[in-house]
Design an enzyme around this catalytic site. Structure first.
Site, mmCIF file in Angstrom:
data_model
loop_
_atom_site.group_PDB
_atom_site.id
_atom_site.type_symbol
_atom_site.label_atom_id
_atom_site.label_comp_id
_atom_site.label_asym_id
_atom_site.label_seq_id
_atom_site.Cartn_x
_atom_site.Cartn_y
_atom_site.Cartn_z
ATOM 1 N N TYR A 46 0.844 -1.200 0.000
ATOM 2 C CA TYR A 46 0.000 0.000 0.000
ATOM 3 C C TYR A 46 0.878 1.248 0.000
ATOM 4 O O TYR A 46 1.491 1.601 1.014
ATOM 5 C CB TYR A 46 -0.922 0.021 1.216
ATOM 6 C CG TYR A 46 -1.905 -1.126 1.311
ATOM 7 C CD1 TYR A 46 -2.139 -1.993 0.255
ATOM 8 C CD2 TYR A 46 -2.614 -1.341 2.491
ATOM 9 C CE1 TYR A 46 -3.037 -3.041 0.364
ATOM 10 C CE2 TYR A 46 -3.525 -2.380 2.607
ATOM 11 C CZ TYR A 46 -3.728 -3.231 1.544
ATOM 12 O OH TYR A 46 -4.628 -4.260 1.666
ATOM 13 N N PRO A 186 -15.839 -4.654 2.418
ATOM 14 C CA PRO A 186 -17.192 -5.044 2.816
ATOM 15 C C PRO A 186 -18.257 -4.037 2.402
ATOM 16 O O PRO A 186 -19.448 -4.350 2.450
ATOM 17 C CB PRO A 186 -17.093 -5.136 4.341
ATOM 18 C CG PRO A 186 -15.998 -4.190 4.709
ATOM 19 C CD PRO A 186 -15.007 -4.312 3.589
ATOM 20 N N LEU A 187 -17.834 -2.835 1.992
ATOM 21 C CA LEU A 187 -18.782 -1.836 1.498
ATOM 22 C C LEU A 187 -18.894 -1.890 -0.022
ATOM 23 O O LEU A 187 -19.488 -1.010 -0.634
ATOM 24 C CB LEU A 187 -18.348 -0.428 1.931
ATOM 25 C CG LEU A 187 -18.133 -0.234 3.430
ATOM 26 C CD1 LEU A 187 -17.805 1.221 3.732
ATOM 27 C CD2 LEU A 187 -19.348 -0.685 4.230
ATOM 28 N N ALA A 188 -18.332 -2.929 -0.630
ATOM 29 C CA ALA A 188 -18.359 -3.178 -2.072
ATOM 30 C C ALA A 188 -17.286 -2.371 -2.792
ATOM 31 O O ALA A 188 -16.771 -1.385 -2.280
ATOM 32 C CB ALA A 188 -19.729 -2.884 -2.675
#
Length: 275
Positions: A46, A186-188
């Site tokens: 990252y 998890p929020l797409a």
């Protein structure tokens, strides 16, 4: 082992990339730590260490044992020549002398037995507490076990309401072998797929019933899963507050069933989604 008391962590992909937003991102991470979210997930990839550096600064006001740090080694470094060197670089960026969990970011050319053995050696040296993998499908996990990787603690994979393929064979196998699932995104994913989820009438109805946002509905769905930790990413304190609030929001059986019907898990094997 992941903390038993927390199903929510903080992802850090793209955090630390811009000097202009650095202090806001640090404030968001500190808000999470102050409000019951001890897990921070990062990686050497990252920002080529920029995310780890940001996390290292963010955690300074806190006691080390109150934080659960996860980082990841790139496939090209998961070998005898480079793994310990990569780990040491991550520890320097994070300003700590150990990781709570170290993940093999995705499978590369190095034999799994070699990487698993190196991970065990890092545990013995006290540089990591436990280790796991990321983006491994069922056959990868089975091969890892056969290669001596039975101490693998977690597999971090993409999972959200609109992408539930791991529920068919991968997650059941992991559950049976006491391996935790860490759900990234998890929020797409961004783009049209996320827009479709956020504007789905069932998602909207549940959001209205609970007086929360559509994003919170998506997170509450993943938080409802057993043996799973969700690691959404945000660099804004206001958004972090919404994510933390989800720890106290629970879908009713009827609401969960409605979401499940709108976005059912596949009834057959599908390829592992990777972001």
């Amino acid at each position: 082992m992941l903390p038993n008391h927390s199903k929510l962590g903080m992802g850090t992909w793209y955090l630390g990339d811009r000097a202009a937003t650095r202090q806001e991102e640090i404030a968001a991470l500190r808000y999470g730590l102050e409000h019951g979210v001890p897990i921070i997930d990062t990686a050497e990839m990252y920002g080529n260490g920029c995310s780890e550096n940001l996390v290292g600064e963010a955690i300074q006001p806190f006691t080390r044992d109150s934080i659960y740090l996860i980082s990841k080694v790139l496939p090209g470094n998961a070998n005898r020549r480079n793994l310990e060197r990569s780990l040491d670089a991550s520890l320097r960026q994070l300003q700590t002398d150990y990781l709570d969990m170290y993940l093999y970011h995705w499978r590369g050319a190095t034999p799994l037995a070699e990487t698993a053995g190196l991970m065990e050696n890092m545990v013995q040296k006290g540089k990591i507490k436990v280790w796991g993998v990321s983006n491994f499908d069922l056959e990868d996990m089975q091969e890892l076990y056969d290669a001596g990787g039975t101490n693998c603690e977690a597999n971090e994979v993409l999972y959200y309401l609109g992408s539930r393929g791991i529920e068919f064979v991968l997650k059941p196998w992991q559950d049976a072998n006491a391996i935790s699932t860490i759900a990234y995104c998890p929020l797409a994913q961004a783009g049209d797929l996320q827009v479709g989820l956020l504007h789905n009438p069932v998602v909207g109805k549940v959001a209205d019933e609970l007086n929360i946002s559509a994003y919170q509905v998506l997170l509450c769905f993943t938080l409802a899963q057993e043996n799973m930790v969700s690691i959404p990413r945000t660099g804004k304190t206001a958004h972090m507050k919404e994510l933390v609030d989800c720890l106290d929001i629970h879908l009713s059986p009827e609401q969960y069933a409605a979401l499940d019907e709108a976005y059912p898990a596949p009834q057959w094997r599908v390829p592992l989604d990777i972001q």
